[in-house]
Design an enzyme around this catalytic site. Structure first.
Site, PDB file in Angstrom:
ATOM      1  N   HIS A  53       0.832  -1.203   0.000  1.00  0.00           N
ATOM      2  CA  HIS A  53       0.000   0.000   0.000  1.00  0.00           C
ATOM      3  C   HIS A  53       0.871   1.261   0.000  1.00  0.00           C
ATOM      4  CE1 HIS A  53      -3.831  -2.049   1.804  1.00  0.00           C
ATOM      5  NE2 HIS A  53      -3.266  -2.773   0.840  1.00  0.00           N
ATOM      6  N   GLU A  55       0.524   4.186   1.368  1.00  0.00           N
ATOM      7  CA  GLU A  55       0.731   4.881   2.650  1.00  0.00           C
ATOM      8  C   GLU A  55       1.752   4.152   3.517  1.00  0.00           C
ATOM      9  OE1 GLU A  55      -2.114   3.641   1.378  1.00  0.00           O
ATOM     10  OE2 GLU A  55      -3.841   4.741   2.121  1.00  0.00           O
ATOM     11  N   CYS A  83      -6.015   2.267   5.197  1.00  0.00           N
ATOM     12  CA  CYS A  83      -6.588   1.075   5.845  1.00  0.00           C
ATOM     13  C   CYS A  83      -5.986   0.939   7.237  1.00  0.00           C
ATOM     14  CB  CYS A  83      -6.305  -0.159   4.995  1.00  0.00           C
ATOM     15  SG  CYS A  83      -4.579  -0.705   5.053  1.00  0.00           S
ATOM     16  N   CYS A  86      -2.146   0.654   7.149  1.00  0.00           N
ATOM     17  CA  CYS A  86      -1.461   1.916   6.850  1.00  0.00           C
ATOM     18  C   CYS A  86      -1.660   2.942   7.962  1.00  0.00           C
ATOM     19  CB  CYS A  86      -1.960   2.461   5.523  1.00  0.00           C
ATOM     20  SG  CYS A  86      -1.500   1.400   4.143  1.00  0.00           S
TER      21      CYS A  86
HETATM   22 ZN   LIG Z   1      -3.369   0.340   3.433  1.00  0.00          ZN
END
Ligand SMILES: [Zn+2]
Length: 156
Positions: A53, A55, A83, A86
């Site tokens: 991800h 982030e 999420c 992250c």
């Molecule tokens: Zn994430």
């Protein structure tokens, strides 16, 4: 210092680049106390699969480079709400502010049961509220929704 919307548009550019490179359409960047972009990353699904991800990529790079005391004055800007992984990475890196464009609730309307993005229904505010350090959160930005969704609509 640019506006939140201006930084968010930069994350959309990263999201488009991620998509073009075979990963998922997400982008994130770290903005320093003076407003300069210190790190940026798109999603790296093609390399890292589900944990790639944007982030988390930015938070990890930031934690390697800077002390938490400095990162407390920085903000993580991301096209879509981070999420729980992250949000956790941002928390543990010590980043002080999170700005996101589109909410997780809006994203899940598009991704649904797509196995490449089985979202976890937990807002970043819920994750941060469970922590012991205060993190400022700004988002979602409904006025940017259409622009952010552009790279998602025919993707999932
Ligand atoms: Zn994430």
């Amino acid at each position: 210092m640019r506006s939140d919307a201006e930084y968010l548009r930069l994350t959309m550019k990263l999201a488009a680049e991620s998509r073009a490179s075979g990963s998922h359409p997400f982008g994130a960047l770290l903005v320093g106390p003076e407003g300069d972009v210190l790190f940026s990353s798109g999603n790296t699904y093609a390399r890292d699969r589900g944990v790639g991800h944007a982030e988390s990529n930015v938070a990890r790079a930031a934690a390697l480079r800077y002390e938490p005391a400095f990162l407390a004055g920085c903000m993580l800007v991301t096209s879509v709400e981070p999420c729980c992984m992250c949000s956790g990475a941002s928390y543990w890196a010590g980043i002080g502010t999170v700005v996101f464009g589109l909410s997780e609730k809006q994203l899940v309307k598009l991704t649904g049961d797509n196995p490449r993005n089985l979202t976890i229904d937990l807002s970043c505010r819920q994750v941060f509220a469970a922590g012991r350090r205060q993190i400022e959160v700004r988002g979602p930005f409904p006025e940017l929704e259409d622009e952010i969704l552009k790279d998602h609509k025919d993707f999932w």
